[in-house]
Design a protein around this motif. Structure first.
Motif, PDB file in Angstrom:
ATOM      1  N   LEU B 175       0.840  -1.189   0.000  1.00  0.00           N
ATOM      2  CA  LEU B 175       0.000   0.000   0.000  1.00  0.00           C
ATOM      3  C   LEU B 175       0.880   1.247   0.000  1.00  0.00           C
ATOM      4  O   LEU B 175       0.623   2.210  -0.736  1.00  0.00           O
ATOM      5  CB  LEU B 175      -0.917  -0.012   1.228  1.00  0.00           C
ATOM      6  CG  LEU B 175      -1.962   1.092   1.314  1.00  0.00           C
ATOM      7  CD1 LEU B 175      -2.904   1.031   0.141  1.00  0.00           C
ATOM      8  CD2 LEU B 175      -2.738   0.990   2.620  1.00  0.00           C
ATOM      9  N   GLY B 176       1.946   1.209   0.794  1.00  0.00           N
ATOM     10  CA  GLY B 176       2.889   2.324   0.824  1.00  0.00           C
ATOM     11  C   GLY B 176       3.526   2.559  -0.536  1.00  0.00           C
ATOM     12  O   GLY B 176       3.585   3.691  -1.023  1.00  0.00           O
ATOM     13  N   PHE B 177       3.982   1.469  -1.167  1.00  0.00           N
ATOM     14  CA  PHE B 177       4.595   1.587  -2.499  1.00  0.00           C
ATOM     15  C   PHE B 177       3.584   2.143  -3.501  1.00  0.00           C
ATOM     16  O   PHE B 177       3.909   2.998  -4.330  1.00  0.00           O
ATOM     17  CB  PHE B 177       5.084   0.233  -2.998  1.00  0.00           C
ATOM     18  CG  PHE B 177       6.435  -0.152  -2.471  1.00  0.00           C
ATOM     19  CD1 PHE B 177       7.526   0.668  -2.671  1.00  0.00           C
ATOM     20  CD2 PHE B 177       6.614  -1.344  -1.798  1.00  0.00           C
ATOM     21  CE1 PHE B 177       8.777   0.312  -2.198  1.00  0.00           C
ATOM     22  CE2 PHE B 177       7.862  -1.707  -1.322  1.00  0.00           C
ATOM     23  CZ  PHE B 177       8.945  -0.877  -1.520  1.00  0.00           C
ATOM     24  N   ALA B 178       2.341   1.641  -3.440  1.00  0.00           N
ATOM     25  CA  ALA B 178       1.315   2.081  -4.381  1.00  0.00           C
ATOM     26  C   ALA B 178       1.060   3.579  -4.211  1.00  0.00           C
ATOM     27  O   ALA B 178       0.998   4.327  -5.188  1.00  0.00           O
ATOM     28  CB  ALA B 178       0.027   1.288  -4.167  1.00  0.00           C
ATOM     29  N   LEU B 179       0.957   4.033  -2.950  1.00  0.00           N
ATOM     30  CA  LEU B 179       0.727   5.455  -2.710  1.00  0.00           C
ATOM     31  C   LEU B 179       1.922   6.283  -3.169  1.00  0.00           C
ATOM     32  O   LEU B 179       1.764   7.385  -3.692  1.00  0.00           O
ATOM     33  CB  LEU B 179       0.474   5.703  -1.217  1.00  0.00           C
ATOM     34  CG  LEU B 179      -0.830   5.148  -0.655  1.00  0.00           C
ATOM     35  CD1 LEU B 179      -0.902   5.367   0.843  1.00  0.00           C
ATOM     36  CD2 LEU B 179      -2.020   5.801  -1.328  1.00  0.00           C
ATOM     37  N   GLY B 271      20.579  10.840   3.655  1.00  0.00           N
ATOM     38  CA  GLY B 271      19.709  11.657   4.487  1.00  0.00           C
ATOM     39  C   GLY B 271      19.394  11.050   5.835  1.00  0.00           C
ATOM     40  O   GLY B 271      19.617   9.858   6.068  1.00  0.00           O
ATOM     41  N   ALA B 272      18.871  11.887   6.720  1.00  0.00           N
ATOM     42  CA  ALA B 272      18.631  11.483   8.094  1.00  0.00           C
ATOM     43  C   ALA B 272      17.475  10.493   8.201  1.00  0.00           C
ATOM     44  O   ALA B 272      17.485   9.623   9.070  1.00  0.00           O
ATOM     45  CB  ALA B 272      18.348  12.713   8.957  1.00  0.00           C
ATOM     46  N   THR B 273      16.478  10.597   7.321  1.00  0.00           N
ATOM     47  CA  THR B 273      15.297   9.752   7.466  1.00  0.00           C
ATOM     48  C   THR B 273      15.620   8.276   7.196  1.00  0.00           C
ATOM     49  O   THR B 273      15.350   7.427   8.040  1.00  0.00           O
ATOM     50  CB  THR B 273      14.161  10.255   6.564  1.00  0.00           C
ATOM     51  OG1 THR B 273      14.019  11.652   6.779  1.00  0.00           O
ATOM     52  CG2 THR B 273      12.868   9.561   6.873  1.00  0.00           C
ATOM     53  N   PRO B 274      16.207   7.950   6.025  1.00  0.00           N
ATOM     54  CA  PRO B 274      16.600   6.544   5.840  1.00  0.00           C
ATOM     55  C   PRO B 274      17.590   6.091   6.894  1.00  0.00           C
ATOM     56  O   PRO B 274      17.535   4.944   7.337  1.00  0.00           O
ATOM     57  CB  PRO B 274      17.242   6.515   4.451  1.00  0.00           C
ATOM     58  CG  PRO B 274      16.990   7.814   3.822  1.00  0.00           C
ATOM     59  CD  PRO B 274      16.494   8.770   4.845  1.00  0.00           C
ATOM     60  N   ALA B 275      18.476   6.998   7.335  1.00  0.00           N
ATOM     61  CA  ALA B 275      19.455   6.622   8.352  1.00  0.00           C
ATOM     62  C   ALA B 275      18.758   6.149   9.616  1.00  0.00           C
ATOM     63  O   ALA B 275      19.133   5.125  10.198  1.00  0.00           O
ATOM     64  CB  ALA B 275      20.370   7.798   8.674  1.00  0.00           C
ATOM     65  N   SER B 276      17.711   6.861  10.020  1.00  0.00           N
ATOM     66  CA  SER B 276      17.065   6.486  11.277  1.00  0.00           C
ATOM     67  C   SER B 276      16.336   5.155  11.133  1.00  0.00           C
ATOM     68  O   SER B 276      16.394   4.311  12.032  1.00  0.00           O
ATOM     69  CB  SER B 276      16.106   7.586  11.724  1.00  0.00           C
ATOM     70  OG  SER B 276      15.094   7.791  10.770  1.00  0.00           O
ATOM     71  N   PHE B 277      15.686   4.938   9.981  1.00  0.00           N
ATOM     72  CA  PHE B 277      14.998   3.662   9.768  1.00  0.00           C
ATOM     73  C   PHE B 277      16.000   2.511   9.732  1.00  0.00           C
ATOM     74  O   PHE B 277      15.795   1.462  10.342  1.00  0.00           O
ATOM     75  CB  PHE B 277      14.228   3.683   8.447  1.00  0.00           C
ATOM     76  CG  PHE B 277      12.880   4.348   8.538  1.00  0.00           C
ATOM     77  CD1 PHE B 277      11.844   3.735   9.211  1.00  0.00           C
ATOM     78  CD2 PHE B 277      12.655   5.575   7.958  1.00  0.00           C
ATOM     79  CE1 PHE B 277      10.602   4.327   9.297  1.00  0.00           C
ATOM     80  CE2 PHE B 277      11.417   6.191   8.038  1.00  0.00           C
ATOM     81  CZ  PHE B 277      10.390   5.564   8.708  1.00  0.00           C
ATOM     82  N   MET B 278      17.087   2.730   8.977  1.00  0.00           N
ATOM     83  CA  MET B 278      18.065   1.656   8.817  1.00  0.00           C
ATOM     84  C   MET B 278      18.675   1.297  10.163  1.00  0.00           C
ATOM     85  O   MET B 278      18.811   0.129  10.515  1.00  0.00           O
ATOM     86  CB  MET B 278      19.162   2.105   7.852  1.00  0.00           C
ATOM     87  CG  MET B 278      20.087   0.980   7.436  1.00  0.00           C
ATOM     88  SD  MET B 278      21.592   1.601   6.695  1.00  0.00           S
ATOM     89  CE  MET B 278      21.022   2.003   5.078  1.00  0.00           C
ATOM     90  N   SER B 279      18.996   2.332  10.924  1.00  0.00           N
ATOM     91  CA  SER B 279      19.639   2.109  12.199  1.00  0.00           C
ATOM     92  C   SER B 279      18.710   1.360  13.151  1.00  0.00           C
ATOM     93  O   SER B 279      19.141   0.453  13.876  1.00  0.00           O
ATOM     94  CB  SER B 279      20.032   3.458  12.777  1.00  0.00           C
ATOM     95  OG  SER B 279      20.375   3.340  14.100  1.00  0.00           O
ATOM     96  N   PRO B 436       5.968  -0.489   7.863  1.00  0.00           N
ATOM     97  CA  PRO B 436       6.326  -0.797   6.465  1.00  0.00           C
ATOM     98  C   PRO B 436       5.663   0.156   5.482  1.00  0.00           C
ATOM     99  O   PRO B 436       6.267   0.536   4.479  1.00  0.00           O
ATOM    100  CB  PRO B 436       5.787  -2.219   6.269  1.00  0.00           C
ATOM    101  CG  PRO B 436       5.522  -2.760   7.617  1.00  0.00           C
ATOM    102  CD  PRO B 436       5.260  -1.600   8.503  1.00  0.00           C
ATOM    103  N   LEU B 437       4.431   0.568   5.795  1.00  0.00           N
ATOM    104  CA  LEU B 437       3.725   1.503   4.911  1.00  0.00           C
ATOM    105  C   LEU B 437       4.492   2.820   4.812  1.00  0.00           C
ATOM    106  O   LEU B 437       4.752   3.338   3.726  1.00  0.00           O
ATOM    107  CB  LEU B 437       2.315   1.750   5.463  1.00  0.00           C
ATOM    108  CG  LEU B 437       1.282   2.433   4.568  1.00  0.00           C
ATOM    109  CD1 LEU B 437      -0.108   2.180   5.105  1.00  0.00           C
ATOM    110  CD2 LEU B 437       1.478   3.906   4.408  1.00  0.00           C
ATOM    111  N   VAL B 438       4.877   3.336   5.980  1.00  0.00           N
ATOM    112  CA  VAL B 438       5.567   4.629   6.001  1.00  0.00           C
ATOM    113  C   VAL B 438       6.918   4.527   5.298  1.00  0.00           C
ATOM    114  O   VAL B 438       7.284   5.374   4.488  1.00  0.00           O
ATOM    115  CB  VAL B 438       5.750   5.114   7.453  1.00  0.00           C
ATOM    116  CG1 VAL B 438       6.615   6.359   7.500  1.00  0.00           C
ATOM    117  CG2 VAL B 438       4.397   5.397   8.071  1.00  0.00           C
ATOM    118  N   LEU B 439       7.655   3.453   5.586  1.00  0.00           N
ATOM    119  CA  LEU B 439       8.972   3.290   4.965  1.00  0.00           C
ATOM    120  C   LEU B 439       8.843   3.240   3.444  1.00  0.00           C
ATOM    121  O   LEU B 439       9.591   3.900   2.717  1.00  0.00           O
ATOM    122  CB  LEU B 439       9.638   2.004   5.481  1.00  0.00           C
ATOM    123  CG  LEU B 439      11.055   1.802   4.976  1.00  0.00           C
ATOM    124  CD1 LEU B 439      12.002   2.797   5.624  1.00  0.00           C
ATOM    125  CD2 LEU B 439      11.530   0.389   5.228  1.00  0.00           C
ATOM    126  N   ALA B 440       7.864   2.468   2.956  1.00  0.00           N
ATOM    127  CA  ALA B 440       7.681   2.348   1.504  1.00  0.00           C
ATOM    128  C   ALA B 440       7.256   3.676   0.901  1.00  0.00           C
ATOM    129  O   ALA B 440       7.686   4.048  -0.188  1.00  0.00           O
ATOM    130  CB  ALA B 440       6.641   1.272   1.203  1.00  0.00           C
TER     131      ALA B 440
END
Lengths: 169, 501
Positions: B175-179, B271-279, B436-440
């Protein structure tokens, strides 16, 4: 896209099985929309990599597949598990409906006036606070927001007839 | 060492009373900007940029960069207290920060978040001080294929971390990817999933989704349990901070790893956003306390906050040395540099020594000022939770509406936010996970663009993702992370469970 998520507020105290099915069906619908639109754009692998619809096509397919799985699972569920009780639903609606009215009012009255009214109504109806406190908080918050956004950050938010009358239109 | 001397020189510049005052004002403004959803660091810096045109460049950059540090600190506050991320990079902070606040540990969560932010910034600024030329060269080697491999790494680090049903996790991610795919396709210029609606052209901004899903959805959810916020028993004194500090050294490994992830992502401009998710994903995968993640584990606050702040800080490095901004905010600062008549690039370090080292010194000082400021305000922030629901709930809803509106100055987005709020409420009750929705939604578009750009470069040849040691090792690491549970299972089977940690 907007109509797919509405059914929650509508029914009073529904069971979990039907909600599970409704959501799965809506996701299935959404997935099929994505699949069809991707096919329209072209969903194959061209010489220079994937076409515009390549990824969305598979995303749609997977979304449909997961929805079907959830739907099949829901069919085997018991129907006597509650999704939301009437009491809880009523509480949710006492906030959701005023919020919808509030968002609609922003277009007519501007953000600051409708925010004041919204906060005041909320405090008055749900909190049963005295009028001086209600007035102080509701006007204070709007005033602070006005100072912050319009004057400090010069970021205009929607304004209505009252701001226009005061010369801020 | 030259760097130490230059840094000391920088401190004497940054420590003037005028500059110290600017730091204080900057951090304070930044915290406010960070708390308000929709007003981002980049936004805030851009709005205040004109004010600085008459200042000396060093003072100007001190003010603006301190706004940025303040925003990095401030993003965590609403994430922890209300489950509403004030900034994109604090989405991952909600996963454990909010459960902690609900358990009455808001003070601890805030103290841990602020302190971790500080640690991340410190590691990053030390790296900037000593490794600038070395790291700058590295960042230049990043093309579309490298970007895609970094995004892939973020996804792989994150996959499988959601609790609950795997099918619903996949559905939520799709759903995240689709949006994310709605709107103008930047590679071909075609319109996807817009059906002639002009409002859909710009696609779904993930901030709208996040404000709706987390903020509105949470308030509706809370309502069911009666008209009050949980966690109002939060302790309200500064001892909380000291107690939290005693606990933090336990997470040194997570801090170290998250700082490294953050510095890497900041420099390469991920960027900081992927960094925080990845971490967060990596911390969960390797932590002995993995099972408690998402239920209020302090390590789950430490990991994303450290990485976000490290990334935010190190994003300044490529901007100064190459003129390539590592984050949207750094891009705005870059615009400022040009307006003040400074040419970023390798020569900046030799020609504008005072400016560069004054800035670097101000990063150290600005973060100390920021830490002291926000930590001393922890009891104040935690006290917000004691405000009765009938007052705070409408105020939060108003702020959510403003946040959604300011993203594109559009009422349509406010309605969208409400719909996402209802979706959030239903999804939460049916155990569809949001993460997962937000990350996608955040990374889906960028990942697809970089993938297709790489394909254009390689003419459809997938081997581009292993074409050089840099991209190859990132891709390989991503695949290892993805297959980790499988590998761990195999090892257990052949070596026996004794060997597995």
């Amino acid at each position: 896209m907007q109509h797919e998520q509405e059914p929650t507020g509508e029914r009073s105290a529904t069971n979990r099985r039907s909600m599970e099915m409704v959501v799965a069906l809506l996701l299935l619908l959404l997935g099929s929309v994505v699949v069809f639109d991707s096919l329209r754009l072209g969903a194959s692998w061209a010489d220079d990599g994937p076409q515009a619809g390549y990824f969305p096509f598979y995303i749609g397919v997977i979304l449909c597949a997961t929805s079907l799985y959830t739907l099949a699972g829901a069919l085997r569920m018991r129907s006597d598990v509650s999704f939301v009780s009437t009491r809880a639903l009523r509480l949710v609606l006492t906030v959701l409906i005023p919020t919808v009215v509030y968002v609609a009012a922003i277009q007519w009255l501007g953000l600051y006036v409708s925010s004041s009214l919204f906060i005041a109504a909320f405090m008055w109806r749900l909190g049963r606070y005295r009028i001086p406190l209600v007035a102080a908080v509701s006007l204070g918050v709007s005033g602070a927001l006005f100072a912050m956004f319009e004057i400090w950050f010069t970021l205009p938010l929607p304004k209505g007839p009252i701001e226009a009358a005061l010369g801020f239109g | 060492m030259d760097e130490i001397n230059a840094l000391m020189q920088g401190f004497t510049i940054a420590l003037s009373p005028f500059n110290l005052m600017l730091m204080f004002i900057g951090v304070l403004l930044g915290v406010i900007i960070g708390v308000l959803p929709g007003l981002g660091g980049a936004n805030g810096v851009a709005i205040l940029l004109p004010l600085t045109f008459t200042m000396p460049p060093t003072s100007a950059i001190i003010l603006l960069s301190c706004i940025y540090w303040g925003a990095l600190f401030g993003g965590a506050i609403t994430s922890i207290l209300f489950n509403i991320p004030g900034e994109p990079w604090s989405v991952a902070t909600t996963f454990d920060g909010y459960p902690m606040a609900r358990a009455g540990k808001a003070g601890q969560a805030l103290a841990a978040a602020f302190t971790s932010s500080f640690v991340g910034a410190l590691v990053a600024v030390v790296m900037i001080t000593f490794l600038s030329p070395l790291v700058a060269g590295f960042a230049l080697r990043f093309g579309p294929a490298e970007f895609f491999s970094v995004y892939l790494l973020t996804f792989c680090a994150f996959v499988g971390m959601a609790r609950g049903s795997a099918v619903k996790t996949i559905a939520s991610m799709m759903l995240g990817f689709a949006l994310a795919s709605v709107g103008l396709d930047t590679v071909t210029g075609q319109l996807r999933l817009t059906f002639g609606q002009t409002e859909l052209l710009k696609g779904f901004d993930f901030l709208i989704a996040v404000i709706g899903l987390f903020g509105i959805g949470e308030i509706l959810q809370t309502l069911e349990e009666g008209l009050e916020f949980k966690g109002s028993r939060a302790k309200l004194n500064l001892r909380t901070v000291l107690d939290t500090w005693k606990e933090l050294p336990r997470y040194w490994l997570t801090s170290l790893r998250s700082s490294a992830v953050g510095c890497f992502m900041g420099v390469v401009p991920g960027g900081a956003t992927p960094a925080s998710f990845m971490s967060y994903g990596i911390a969960k995968r390797f932590s002995p306390r993995a099972a408690r993640f998402g239920k209020g584990e302090m390590e789950g606050v430490v990991a994303p906050e450290t990485a976000a702040h490290a990334a935010g800080t190190s994003a300044l490095l490529p901007m100064l040395t190459l003129g390539v901004p590592g984050s949207p905010t750094a891009a705005v600062l870059l615009g400022g540099l040009l307006i003040w008549g400074l040419q970023p690039g390798p020569l900046l370090f030799t020609e504008q020594k005072d400016f560069v080292w004054g800035l670097i010194a101000s990063i150290y000082l600005g973060n100390v000022v920021g830490l002291v400021l926000v930590l001393s305000a922890v009891p104040l922030f935690a006290a917000i939770l004691r405000i009765p629901f009938a007052i705070i709930a409408p105020v939060i809803l108003v702020i959510c509406a403003i946040g959604a509106y300011t993203v594109h100055s559009s009422m349509f987005d406010v309605w969208l936010m409400l719909i996402f709020g209802v979706v959030g409420y239903v999804f939460k009750k049916l155990d569809y996970p949001f993460a997962p929705l937000v990350l996608a939604l955040v990374l889906g578009d960028r990942a697809e663009d970089s993938f297709r750009q790489s394909m254009l470069l390689s003419q459809g040849d997938l081997r581009i993702f292993f074409a050089n040691p840099l991209v190859g090792s990132i891709t390989a690491f991503a695949l290892i992370l993805l297959l980790w549970p499988l590998l761990a299972g195999l090892r257990e089977r052949f070596v026996g469970p004794a060997g597995a940690a």
